[in-house]
Structures are given as C-alpha cells and as structure tokens.
Design an enzyme around this catalytic site. Structure first.
Site, PDB file in Angstrom:
ATOM      1  N   LYS A 124       0.863  -1.187   0.000  1.00  0.00           N
ATOM      2  CA  LYS A 124       0.000   0.000   0.000  1.00  0.00           C
ATOM      3  C   LYS A 124       0.892   1.227   0.000  1.00  0.00           C
ATOM      4  O   LYS A 124       2.059   1.149   0.405  1.00  0.00           O
ATOM      5  CB  LYS A 124      -0.879   0.008   1.247  1.00  0.00           C
ATOM      6  N   ASP A 164      -6.966   4.506  -4.578  1.00  0.00           N
ATOM      7  CA  ASP A 164      -7.647   4.379  -3.292  1.00  0.00           C
ATOM      8  C   ASP A 164      -8.255   5.767  -3.040  1.00  0.00           C
ATOM      9  O   ASP A 164      -8.470   6.520  -4.010  1.00  0.00           O
ATOM     10  CB  ASP A 164      -6.643   3.975  -2.179  1.00  0.00           C
TER      11      ASP A 164
HETATM   12  P1  NDP Z   1     -12.965   7.944  -2.822  1.00  0.00           P
HETATM   13  O1  NDP Z   1     -11.912   8.951  -2.610  1.00  0.00           O
HETATM   14  O2  NDP Z   1     -13.503   7.719  -4.181  1.00  0.00           O
HETATM   15  O3  NDP Z   1     -14.206   8.257  -1.858  1.00  0.00           O
HETATM   16  C1  NDP Z   1     -14.082   8.308  -0.490  1.00  0.00           C
HETATM   17  C2  NDP Z   1     -15.413   8.749   0.097  1.00  0.00           C
HETATM   18  O4  NDP Z   1     -15.343   8.654   1.515  1.00  0.00           O
HETATM   19  C3  NDP Z   1     -15.746  10.206  -0.206  1.00  0.00           C
HETATM   20  O5  NDP Z   1     -17.123  10.382  -0.239  1.00  0.00           O
HETATM   21  C4  NDP Z   1     -15.117  10.924   0.986  1.00  0.00           C
HETATM   22  O6  NDP Z   1     -15.715  12.173   1.277  1.00  0.00           O
HETATM   23  C5  NDP Z   1     -15.417   9.947   2.099  1.00  0.00           C
HETATM   24  N1  NDP Z   1     -14.389  10.074   3.136  1.00  0.00           N
HETATM   25  C6  NDP Z   1     -13.057   9.907   2.987  1.00  0.00           C
HETATM   26  N2  NDP Z   1     -12.424  10.131   4.143  1.00  0.00           N
HETATM   27  C7  NDP Z   1     -13.378  10.419   5.019  1.00  0.00           C
HETATM   28  C8  NDP Z   1     -13.361  10.744   6.388  1.00  0.00           C
HETATM   29  N3  NDP Z   1     -12.229  10.829   7.085  1.00  0.00           N
HETATM   30  N4  NDP Z   1     -14.552  10.961   6.989  1.00  0.00           N
HETATM   31  C9  NDP Z   1     -15.695  10.891   6.280  1.00  0.00           C
HETATM   32  N5  NDP Z   1     -15.773  10.601   4.995  1.00  0.00           N
HETATM   33  C10 NDP Z   1     -14.637  10.378   4.371  1.00  0.00           C
HETATM   34  O7  NDP Z   1     -12.375   6.591  -2.201  1.00  0.00           O
HETATM   35  P2  NDP Z   1     -12.844   5.087  -2.466  1.00  0.00           P
HETATM   36  O8  NDP Z   1     -14.311   5.028  -2.664  1.00  0.00           O
HETATM   37  O9  NDP Z   1     -11.943   4.518  -3.484  1.00  0.00           O
HETATM   38  O10 NDP Z   1     -12.443   4.411  -1.075  1.00  0.00           O
HETATM   39  C11 NDP Z   1     -13.336   4.336   0.035  1.00  0.00           C
HETATM   40  C12 NDP Z   1     -12.880   3.252   0.984  1.00  0.00           C
HETATM   41  O11 NDP Z   1     -12.873   2.004   0.288  1.00  0.00           O
HETATM   42  C13 NDP Z   1     -11.470   3.409   1.560  1.00  0.00           C
HETATM   43  O12 NDP Z   1     -11.438   2.874   2.855  1.00  0.00           O
HETATM   44  C14 NDP Z   1     -10.631   2.538   0.639  1.00  0.00           C
HETATM   45  O13 NDP Z   1      -9.442   2.104   1.262  1.00  0.00           O
HETATM   46  C15 NDP Z   1     -11.594   1.395   0.403  1.00  0.00           C
HETATM   47  N6  NDP Z   1     -11.324   0.578  -0.776  1.00  0.00           N
HETATM   48  C16 NDP Z   1     -11.300   1.131  -2.028  1.00  0.00           C
HETATM   49  C17 NDP Z   1     -11.083   0.342  -3.123  1.00  0.00           C
HETATM   50  C18 NDP Z   1     -11.164   0.868  -4.519  1.00  0.00           C
HETATM   51  O14 NDP Z   1     -11.104   0.057  -5.457  1.00  0.00           O
HETATM   52  N7  NDP Z   1     -11.328   2.154  -4.727  1.00  0.00           N
HETATM   53  C19 NDP Z   1     -10.764  -1.100  -2.989  1.00  0.00           C
HETATM   54  C20 NDP Z   1     -10.904  -1.600  -1.641  1.00  0.00           C
HETATM   55  C21 NDP Z   1     -11.127  -0.764  -0.591  1.00  0.00           C
HETATM   56  P3  NDP Z   1     -15.048  13.519   0.720  1.00  0.00           P
HETATM   57  O15 NDP Z   1     -15.403  13.577  -0.727  1.00  0.00           O
HETATM   58  O16 NDP Z   1     -15.666  14.582   1.551  1.00  0.00           O
HETATM   59  O17 NDP Z   1     -13.574  13.373   0.956  1.00  0.00           O
END
Ligand code: NDP
Length: 446
Positions: A124, A164
C-alpha cells in the site's frame, strides 16, 4: 502464550501506530484456534514475520503550486508481504495519511489479496497530499513528482499500485505517463485502474462496489435472506459507495442515504444515483448539493461523519474510511434493526463495534473479503495487460462475481471448520492466513 508474546512484541515495537496495532490485533486474535493447532509456527517465528513489513519506503515529494510556491509532502510505499506474488495495493492521497495508516492498509491488503485466489502479494502507499481544491495542473505536478521517486521501487513483476481514496483514473493517468517517460518503455502492467484507452480493464471502476454487493448477496443467501426490498444506508459517495449503490439498486434494494466528509443526505424515495454521479464524478462537488437538486431529500451537516448511522436501515454499508463505526454507532444500528453490515471501506468498524455486531447476531461482511473485488479486478487488468488483450465488460464482471462467490465460500468454510458459526470476520482471516503461511513456510526463513 505464543500469541500473547507476539501481540506484546508488536505493541512495544509500534506503540505510536494505533491503526496498525488495531489491524494486527484483530487478525492475530482471530487466528487463535489455528495457532493452537500448529505449535510449529512459533519455531518458525511465523507471526512475528507476518506482522513485520518486508520493506517500508518513505520519501519527499516536492512540487510547485499555481502561485509558484514550493510545497513538500511525504510519500510512502509499504511492501508488506510478497510471498504469493508481486506486491499489490492502492495509493491513498489524503491529509490523514501517515505511517500507521499506511501499514494497517498494507497489512490488511496481504490477507485480502490472498483471499482473491490470485497470485498477488500485499502492499500500500500514498501521501498526505490533499487533492481537494487543487487545480488539475497542481494534481498533475504532484503526481509527476510522486512518481519520480516511486518508479524506482515498482514494476509489473515487482509492485503494482492502484487507486484508493483521492486517487482515481485522473491521478493514475498522470502517474502512468510519468512512469512511462522515466522508464522509456510501455509497461502497462505497472499500475492498475488505468483508462480504457491505455490498458485499463472494463468493470474496474465498478468492481469494488459491485463486488461488495455480490459478497453481500452470497452471505444473505447462506442465511436465507435476500437483498431485494431491503433498506440500505451507504457512507461515502466516492468510487466504492457509488457502485455499491448501483448494484444494490439493481438487485431491488432501496438505498436511502449517502454521505461525504461534511455530512449526509437522506432521500426516503431512494437515492437518485445519476444526481450523485454528476455531483461527485463530474463536478467533484459536495454531497450537500443533492438536497438542492432533489426535492424531498434532506442534508444534514455532520462534523464527525456519524449521523448516517442514526438512519433506520436493514443493511449498512460503510464505504468511506477506517473506524467510521464505533460501539455507540453499532448500538444505534442494532437498536434500529440492522441485520447485515458490509464493509466496503478498509477497517471501517472498530474492534468493540465488530464484537457487538457478532454478539447481536448481525451478519458482518469483513472488508478483507467483501471489498476484495477491486484488487481482484486489478489482477484481471494485469492478466489482460500481459496477454495484450481485453475482455468485455460482461466477461470481467462474470469473473468478478465468481471470485466474490468463492471468497464468501472460503470464509464460510473456515468459519465452519473452526466452529465459528457465521463469524465471517474470523473466517476471512483464517482462510487468508492459511494461504500466506503455507507460502511463507515453503519459501524458508527470508
Ligand atoms: P474515494 O476517494 O472515491 O471516496 C471516499 C469517500 O469517503 C468520499 O465520499 C469521501 O468524502 C469519504 N471520506 C473519505 N475520508 C473520510 C473521512 N475521514 N470521513 C468521512 N468521509 C470520508 O475513495 P474510495 O471510494 O476509493 O475508497 C473508500 C474506501 O474504500 C477506503 O477505505 C478505501 O481504502 C476502500 N477501498 C477502495 C477500493 C477501490 O477500489 N477504490 C478497494 C478496496 C477498498 P469527501 O469527498 O468529503 O472526501
């Protein structure tokens, strides 16, 4: 005794890394019955080795903003365990990124990747860079600087990063461009999550969210339940949240709430996903906008991002970030009748909340297994790059569905084998550990 000693040693060595300690504690304690069956692990120092990254790279990322000021961020790549294949795992750009968060994510990734059944090790990386509010040119300059160091440590047979939080197709594109320039070679398999025009895979964008729902479907089916007609709440409105919502709706569920880091929206008639996609994917705006565009919906500001868990639902899908469900949230969800929780984000449920859900008989789909669809499809992207060939959307989606179904079966089988009932959290850890530990033992003390 051996387990306790290892937990103490890990704690002493990493005392200022709470997220990493949480992840290691959660995995190792659930392996207790396996460790008791295998006294030879102690002699091999297997747990000590599994909790120590093979390599940790930290580097300076200087870049120039639009005002001509020099900015400096910190970059990371953790190559945690390469026993079953090249290191593989995403890059996160978020101001909260630090060594503890990187190590917890890399550690979890090893187990997740083992569960996919594909030959990929765990890693990572990322940076404390905040992409929010940055211009496109600033994003490009940052990505180029980041890759100017990272390229020395990765390669299609060495370590293959992906996206991510904060890293999507745009960032992968800029990083791939810089890698190609520095290497003077077209090594498409070095990054995944690429655009379709230059080696990306169809269905990679949808894969983590869709995969989460495929896993949920199997878990509910095994317990004589169905997602159809259920009320669902989803935290986040990023890549994972959006495509989990899309598939859940396709299966006849009613998704009533989504969120971002400023607040959540509630739409009793069901979320209009095209509006969310326009705001988040096209405009890169705030979820708050939804309430201005869809009459009857409401927006609630939320500084600690927990309001969403107060909304009544049958199924909760945390798809934002780590530790977003604590014990208090879990109690509220259970009091409101939640029957299943599917972890789209990595480690979204803290240890007390996991224990509470399991104690109350809530079906819990653990992140390592339930969100493995993204990395699995990334591995399918690597295969297509190697073959210089592309599968259709339907072909990739079918493979993803099969992989998620098999992952659920592996979790179920391990849970049953150790008399753990529907504790799929332990089931996932045991199934993944079985594969990694065998590979490590076979390869000797390295
Ligand atoms: P994105 O950046 O596309 O979206 C993240 C979302 O979560 C946004 O809506 C963001 O809000 C919100 N968010 C992020 N940090 C916080 C926080 N501290 N408090 C509240 N809301 C928060 O990321 P992903 O959708 O890709 O990833 C989301 C999760 O899924 C992570 O934990 C990631 O590790 C996991 N994941 C992702 C994969 C992938 O293929 N993308 C694969 C496996 C796991 P805002 O827009 O306000 O920042």
């Amino acid at each position: 005794m051996y387990l306790d000693n290892v937990l103490k040693m890990v704690k002493d060595k990493n005392s200022n890394e709470p997220e990493f300690l949480q992840a290691v504690y959660e995995v190792l304690t659930s392996l207790k019955p396996v460790i008791e069956k295998h006294p030879e692990f102690e002699k091999q120092a297997l747990l000590e080795r599994i909790a120590e990254p093979e390599r940790l790279i930290m580097f300076r990322v200087p870049w120039v903003d639009d005002n001509g000021n020099v900015q400096v961020n910190r970059g990371f790549r953790i190559q945690f365990n390469g026993a079953i294949g090249p290191y593989k795992g995403g890059l996160r750009f978020h101001p909260s990124v630090n060594q503890s968060i990187m190590k917890f994510l890399a550690f979890e990734q090893c187990f997740k990747n083992a569960l996919t059944g594909l030959p990929i090790g765990g890693g990572k990386g990322g940076s404390d860079f905040d992409p929010k509010g940055k211009s496109d040119m600033e994003i490009m300059r940052f990505c180029q600087s980041f890759m100017s160091e990272l390229y020395k440590h990765i390669g299609q047979d060495v370590d293959v990063p992906a996206g991510d939080i904060g890293v999507g197709a745009r960032e992968i594109g800029y990083m791939f461009g810089q890698y190609r320039k520095l290497r003077n070679a077209y090594e498409a398999g070095v990054l995944t999550g690429k655009g379709l025009e230059y080696g990306g895979s169809l269905a990679r964008t949808e894969a983590t969210g869709y995969g989460l729902i495929y896993f949920m479907r199997e878990m509910l089916k095994a317990n004589n339940l169905d997602i159809k007609g259920k009320t669902v709440i989803i935290s986040g409105s990023g890549n994972v949240a959006i495509y989990a919502c899309e598939k859940a709706q396709e299966y006849g569920a009613k998704v009533v709430a989504m969120s971002d880091s400023n607040g959540c929206i509630y739409d009793a008639d069901g979320i209009k996903l095209d509006v969310v996609k326009q705001i988040k994917e096209v405009e890169r705006g705030r979820i708050k906008e939804y309430a201005n565009r869809v009459s009857g919906s409401v927006y609630k500001e939320d500084t600690d991002c927990r309001n969403i868990w107060k909304i009544k639902a049958d199924i909760a899908l945390p798809c934002a970030t780590q530790n977003e469900i604590n014990l208090e949230d879990a109690k509220t969800l259970v009091a409101n009748g939640v029957m299943a929780v599917g972890e789209g984000a990595n480690m979204p449920t803290n240890i007390e909340a996991i224990e509470y859900f399991l104690e109350k008989g809530v079906l819990l789909a653990p992140a390592k297994a339930a969100n493995a669809g993204g990395v699995a499809t990334s591995a399918l992207e690597m295969s297509q790059n190697s073959m210089r060939y592309s599968w259709t959307f339907e072909e990739v989606d079918k493979k993803l569905d099969d992989i998620m179904t098999n992952i659920f079966k592996a979790c179920q089988k391990s849970a049953e084998e150790y008399g753990l009932g529907t504790n799929y959290v332990a089931g996932a850890n045991i199934a993944a550990f079985d594969k990694i530990s065998k590979a490590m033992i076979a390869q000797g003390i390295i």
